[in-house]
Design an enzyme around this catalytic site. Structure first.
Site, PDB file in Angstrom:
ATOM      1  N   LYS A  53       0.867  -1.184   0.000  1.00 55.26           N
ATOM      2  CA  LYS A  53       0.000   0.000   0.000  1.00 55.26           C
ATOM      3  C   LYS A  53       0.902   1.232   0.000  1.00 55.26           C
ATOM      4  O   LYS A  53       1.768   1.376   0.860  1.00 55.26           O
ATOM      5  CB  LYS A  53      -0.875  -0.025   1.252  1.00 55.26           C
ATOM      6  CG  LYS A  53      -1.643   1.271   1.559  1.00 55.26           C
ATOM      7  CD  LYS A  53      -2.874   1.392   0.692  1.00 55.26           C
ATOM      8  CE  LYS A  53      -3.747   2.570   1.119  1.00 55.26           C
ATOM      9  NZ  LYS A  53      -4.474   2.306   2.376  1.00 55.26           N
ATOM     10  N   ILE A  54       0.711   2.117  -0.974  1.00 53.12           N
ATOM     11  CA  ILE A  54       1.487   3.347  -1.036  1.00 53.12           C
ATOM     12  C   ILE A  54       0.561   4.526  -1.317  1.00 53.12           C
ATOM     13  O   ILE A  54      -0.609   4.360  -1.642  1.00 53.12           O
ATOM     14  CB  ILE A  54       2.590   3.298  -2.120  1.00 53.12           C
ATOM     15  CG1 ILE A  54       1.969   3.262  -3.538  1.00 53.12           C
ATOM     16  CG2 ILE A  54       3.518   2.119  -1.909  1.00 53.12           C
ATOM     17  CD1 ILE A  54       2.974   3.526  -4.632  1.00 53.12           C
ATOM     18  N   SER A  55       1.118   5.720  -1.213  1.00 58.00           N
ATOM     19  CA  SER A  55       0.388   6.921  -1.607  1.00 58.00           C
ATOM     20  C   SER A  55       0.314   6.987  -3.135  1.00 58.00           C
ATOM     21  O   SER A  55       1.277   6.630  -3.830  1.00 58.00           O
ATOM     22  CB  SER A  55       1.118   8.175  -1.113  1.00 58.00           C
ATOM     23  OG  SER A  55       1.237   8.198   0.274  1.00 58.00           O
ATOM     24  N   THR A 111       0.149  11.578  -0.751  1.00 57.77           N
ATOM     25  CA  THR A 111      -0.888  12.252  -1.521  1.00 57.77           C
ATOM     26  C   THR A 111      -1.341  13.507  -0.795  1.00 57.77           C
ATOM     27  O   THR A 111      -1.658  14.522  -1.421  1.00 57.77           O
ATOM     28  CB  THR A 111      -2.082  11.306  -1.750  1.00 57.77           C
ATOM     29  OG1 THR A 111      -1.618  10.088  -2.329  1.00 57.77           O
ATOM     30  CG2 THR A 111      -3.115  11.944  -2.677  1.00 57.77           C
ATOM     31  N   ALA A 112      -1.351  13.452   0.533  1.00 57.59           N
ATOM     32  CA  ALA A 112      -1.753  14.625   1.308  1.00 57.59           C
ATOM     33  C   ALA A 112      -0.852  15.816   0.995  1.00 57.59           C
ATOM     34  O   ALA A 112      -1.331  16.939   0.763  1.00 57.59           O
ATOM     35  CB  ALA A 112      -1.702  14.295   2.805  1.00 57.59           C
ATOM     36  N   HIS A 155      -6.374  10.613   7.779  1.00 60.57           N
ATOM     37  CA  HIS A 155      -7.019   9.484   8.446  1.00 60.57           C
ATOM     38  C   HIS A 155      -7.917   9.892   9.614  1.00 60.57           C
ATOM     39  O   HIS A 155      -8.728  10.804   9.490  1.00 60.57           O
ATOM     40  CB  HIS A 155      -5.967   8.456   8.872  1.00 60.57           C
ATOM     41  CG  HIS A 155      -5.175   7.894   7.743  1.00 60.57           C
ATOM     42  ND1 HIS A 155      -5.715   7.619   6.505  1.00 60.57           N
ATOM     43  CD2 HIS A 155      -3.855   7.562   7.648  1.00 60.57           C
ATOM     44  CE1 HIS A 155      -4.784   7.142   5.713  1.00 60.57           C
ATOM     45  NE2 HIS A 155      -3.643   7.097   6.378  1.00 60.57           N
TER      46      HIS A 155
END
Length: 280
Positions: A53-55, A111-112, A155
């Site tokens: 799982k990655i951005s 991504t943020a 989150h």
């Protein structure tokens, strides 16, 4: 099969059934639980996991070795990163107050942070001052204590920031949706191109469908990894981040990812790459 994903409720909810051997025919998983900044680095390394799982922001650096899977990740609406401040007057004045200020972010390849940079280019005349990278769980206390002027959070912070006495300066998900009319791409599931990608996607979907069909089954596992979150907050997190895009990106999902990374390339935030690689 080696896999790495975050301990956040959305990931543990989705992968619970596979991790616990409840998916017929699926191989046993060797799991690494790590925050997104670490999994981004793992995928960029020479000996990364088979599935990770990655951005979405980190995709351009790894697409030569990994393929984007059409399921298991996080896209949605009303679920974007928040920019927070402890200064009530600053929150009322809007984004311009960040000019020259110190802002904490959870990762430079998240991504943020990508969204923050796109937003700040439009909304903060002259740009922000210093960017400070710190673990996301440390950001809200640092803003509360005045160590930094504002923080970019993700989150479960969407649900808990009032407990720190913080004020919302900007909801980057709302900004993105109003600007593009698309869902916001957050986390991607990728797998090594040398593997059976169709089979992996099938096992992930089966694990998600099991979780939806048996929502109580994963509760203990989710809470075990949820970093002291209450059951209510963990469930709210799952309901927000696990949705139809987790089961299938679909054309709208791919459109959103393409829009995000196209803008990022135009701004020079990510390296240039062939957007067609997102679907192959």
């Amino acid at each position: 099969m080696k896999i790495a994903f975050s301990p956040c409720p959305n990931d543990t909810f989705i992968f619970h059934a596979w991790v616990h051997g409840l998916i017929p025919g699926a191989p046993k998983l060797d799991v690494t639980y790590a925050d997104i900044d670490i999994t981004n680095s793992l995928a960029a390394g020479s000996n990364g996991p088979d599935v990770v799982k990655i951005s979405y922001a980190a995709l351009p650096w790894v697409l030569s070795e990994y393929a984007l899977l059409p399921c298991g990740g996080a896209l949605g609406r009303g679920c974007g990163p928040l920019v927070l401040t402890s200064n009530e007057a600053a929150a009322d004045k809007g984004p311009a107050v960040l000019a020259g200020r110190r802002v904490a972010v959870p990762s430079e390849r998240s991504t943020a942070y990508l969204l923050f940079r796109l937003w700040a280019a439009q909304q903060v005349p002259g740009g922000v001052g210093e960017i400070v990278v710190m673990p996301f769980q440390e950001i809200m206390p640092a803003v509360r204590d005045g160590a930094i002027d504002a923080g970019l959070v993700i989150h479960e912070a969407r649900f808990t920031y009032p407990e720190y006495g913080l004020r919302l300066l900007a909801d980057l998900g709302s900004w993105w949706e109003s600007d593009t009319h698309l869902p916001i791409p957050l986390g991607a599931i990728i797998a090594r191109r040398s593997m059976d990608l169709e089979a992996i996607a099938t096992w992930i979907r089966a694990s998600l469908q099991y979780a939806w069909a048996h929502p109580k089954a994963s509760q203990d596992y989710v809470l075990q990894h949820a970093q002291e979150l209450s059951t209510e907050v963990a469930n709210a997190h799952i309901n927000l981040y696990v949705n139809e895009f987790s089961e299938n990106l679909g054309e709208k999902g791919y459109e959103a990812i393409t829009a995000l990374l196209s803008r990022a390339m135009q701004e020079g935030i990510v390296p240039k790459f062939d957007l067609a690689a997102l679907k192959r």
